[in-house]
Scaffold this active site. Sequence first.
Site, PDB file in Angstrom:
ATOM      1  N   CYS A 182      65.976 -41.908 -28.868  1.00 48.06           N
ATOM      2  CA  CYS A 182      65.706 -40.984 -27.450  1.00 48.06           C
ATOM      3  C   CYS A 182      67.299 -39.781 -27.869  1.00 48.06           C
ATOM      4  CB  CYS A 182      65.654 -41.176 -26.375  1.00 48.06           C
ATOM      5  SG  CYS A 182      65.324 -39.507 -25.762  1.00 48.06           S
ATOM      6  N   CYS A 185      68.210 -39.716 -24.427  1.00 44.38           N
ATOM      7  CA  CYS A 185      68.547 -41.336 -23.239  1.00 44.38           C
ATOM      8  C   CYS A 185      68.987 -43.016 -24.344  1.00 44.38           C
ATOM      9  CB  CYS A 185      67.601 -41.914 -22.887  1.00 44.38           C
ATOM     10  SG  CYS A 185      65.835 -41.850 -23.374  1.00 44.38           S
ATOM     11  N   CYS A 202      62.104 -39.828 -26.269  1.00 44.68           N
ATOM     12  CA  CYS A 202      60.960 -40.796 -25.907  1.00 44.68           C
ATOM     13  C   CYS A 202      59.860 -40.280 -25.127  1.00 44.68           C
ATOM     14  CB  CYS A 202      61.205 -41.507 -25.032  1.00 44.68           C
ATOM     15  SG  CYS A 202      62.187 -40.925 -23.051  1.00 44.68           S
ATOM     16  N   HIS A 215      61.262 -37.497 -21.453  1.00 41.50           N
ATOM     17  CA  HIS A 215      62.038 -36.492 -22.146  1.00 41.50           C
ATOM     18  C   HIS A 215      61.011 -36.055 -23.350  1.00 41.50           C
ATOM     19  CE1 HIS A 215      65.428 -38.972 -21.764  1.00 41.50           C
ATOM     20  NE2 HIS A 215      65.473 -37.972 -20.425  1.00 41.50           N
ATOM     21  N   CYS A 319      29.768 -49.810 -18.543  1.00 45.73           N
ATOM     22  CA  CYS A 319      30.410 -50.945 -18.021  1.00 45.73           C
ATOM     23  C   CYS A 319      30.075 -50.446 -16.730  1.00 45.73           C
ATOM     24  CB  CYS A 319      31.544 -51.813 -18.189  1.00 45.73           C
ATOM     25  SG  CYS A 319      32.975 -50.465 -18.346  1.00 45.73           S
ATOM     26  N   HIS A 762      37.626 -51.542 -18.691  1.00 44.92           N
ATOM     27  CA  HIS A 762      36.544 -52.397 -18.035  1.00 44.92           C
ATOM     28  C   HIS A 762      35.854 -52.662 -17.079  1.00 44.92           C
ATOM     29  CE1 HIS A 762      33.003 -54.395 -19.726  1.00 44.92           C
ATOM     30  NE2 HIS A 762      32.896 -55.763 -19.584  1.00 44.92           N
TER      31      HIS A 762
END
Length: 802
Positions: A182, A185, A202, A215, A319, A762
């Site tokens: 990154c 960082c 990132c 970022h 579900c 779920h």
Amino acid sequence: MEMELLRSNLSRVRIPEPTNRIYKQECCISFDTPKSEGGLFVDMNTFLAFGKDYVGWNFEKTGNPVYLHIKQTKKPIPEDRPLKKPTLLAIGIDGGFDNQEPEYDETYSIVILPDYVTFPFPSVALPEKVRLAVDAVLIAEGAERKEQVASWTADKKQISEHALTLKQIDNGVIIPPSGWKCAKCDKTENLWLNLTDGMILCGRKLWDGSGGNNHAIEHYNETHYPLAVKLGTITSDLEGADVFSYPEDDSVTDPLLADHLAFFGIDFSSLQKTEMTTAEKELDQNTNFDWNRIQESGQEVEPLYGPGYTGLTNLGNSCYLAATMQVIFLTRSFCSRYYKNQSLKMAFDIAPADPTVDLNLQLTKLAYGLLSGKYSVPAVQNDDVANAVDSSSSAKQEGIRPRMFKAVIAASHPEFSTMRQQDALEFFLHFIDQVERINAGCPEADPARSFKFGIEERLQCPSGKVAYNKRNDYILSLNIPLEKATNKKEVEEFKKLKAQKEAEGKEILSDEIVRPRVPLSACLDSFSHPEEVQGFYSTALKARTTAIKSTGLTTFPDYLVLHMRKFVMETGWVPKKLDVYIDVDDIIDISPMRSKGLQPGEELLPEKASGGEEESAKVLPNDDIVSQLASMGFNQLHCQKAAINTSNAGVEEAMNWLLSHMDDPDINDPIHKEAKGDDVDPSKVATLVSFGFDEDIAHKALKASGGDIEKATDWIFNPSAASGPSDMDATPSVDATLPDGDGKYRLIGLVSHMGTSTQCGHYVAHVYKEGRWVIFNDDKVGVSKDPPKDMAYLYFYERIRS
């Protein structure tokens, strides 16, 4: 002679138009299908389908005699069909779990009732109109298929509207094939390449603290460069690459991705996959501890069959519906209303011409499907999909597909009609509201009342005078006070271990994880505990001040539903799902939560300040709370309402309220209509008067129902409500006919959730019946050896009868 009988009934045969809904996969009264022993009979006039035991009812009701009979018989399946490893959390699509569903031969015939005179189809001897009508029915896509797509997966990724016009900046950036980091960082994982300027940043910080440092999204907010691709997901198969569109806020397809990568010197053909895609991360949750624990995977589950042990087949992210309805039909109120006291024949006879859109009939159909035991039989073999998901597949059964029920209950709610995962709590409340509406004419028969109870809030200002506000509710939503955890020492030790392992680059094993354990009693105490309300306008002091609010229940329902608020706001206002266990008791006593009402010696706050001051005593929204919610992207008006409706208790409480009321029909109404309880829209009064109601009654009804004409009409016709609110009370009073009794309850059901959000993951149900716990995991039903009582999202308690 028989052919003449058919010709004499040609006037009752219709050739379907393209706009006609054609049902040919499921009976509209039962869950019979063409695979059932008697096959399916399609009415050639209405195009509704009926099982063998029910087609006679339709003939009696409509007089329609001509039916297309469809019968399917199973083909043998090759045993050497290979099982592919899934790459998507999906069923029935390429890359998902292999259904290994058997194939069927299909036969047809024309049947004339009432004597079931039968003609083979196809046959040139049949009248042309019959042949054309049947061909059109067989060619058409069934209405059931149109309404439910049988796949458990996210919506298909769309081509980004920014992809074809993306402008890339020639700034000399060349991306190496590995060694990424990154730019802002030290993160070396979860990295995203911005396709406009080549910046590597990132990803977002996830609710559990993992992920990146935001970022990449911050870079978009500064530059508005729209597209980014996740490094580590790019291979020679570009379709598998994760491309995200920030303005569209979704994963997308970039048809020019090869060109966009080449612009930065990336030869995708030589890259190796090093990161999981979003879909693979979701799939990976299948193997984590919580997922396996809640589903009781890895355990040999004893399958259960028979009345009350019928599974619900997953229609594709359904579900949440299956888990909720399994618990609801455990209650005496719903079993009595839609099973014991109402037959299928009775429900069909009073249904409209199209029974598929009648909630009363579809609820009765669902009740008979779940409780009769008719469909609780072992699934067809070759069920490798269940083996792929978990080892409890021995409990899998044929089950039933609640397609028509889902379609009718979702008709008034746009979200539930989609194939996306939904919040089980939101579905429960929507379902209860719909049941209450269809039983408005006979409230004593309304099974939803068994969940309904009264809540009373007591507000005391520094003057010593008090105000009481009353409302009705169906769920008790509880905060989880982490400071009340009983294993604080162990949690702190785990945090140190986690920090140490992260520093060493090691992973935490599932059996090393220590979660806070909070007693349910502490959550209930938190609900009733007095709290401060900032900005309360005291009509006694004629000023805004801090009031003390305490909350209690005026009635105890037959069934108490507890909702655990597992989504909270962290420092920096980052939403997070609490990773916490709730220690629940099988029997609880909420008697101390009973509200006492106005006590001797207490003096009520005057309704309005003396001297003609008109300022409302309603709470004004706290500016800090509103601004913090608005900074997260919520609508300003919605933020103000959230603050008002939670009495400015805090950002966390306001956000919980906001997430639960986003779909309220009055969410966009101006606040002043709510804030002034005595103000009623004259035009709405006039509308009710035009219906023949007295003006005073119309005014009271609108006042009691928040200005909603439909609810006001229900209020007028509801005798219990009509005797409720008085002119001295600006809030709707609690219905005096609500069920009430002792405060002792026994735990009878759990709805558990797996995933980082209620809109993904779920849901599974566990219910206590016939002296044992039973797991309902879609169409898998079996004896539960270890019900996850400490991990549930919703708890269902039944009042212990004396």
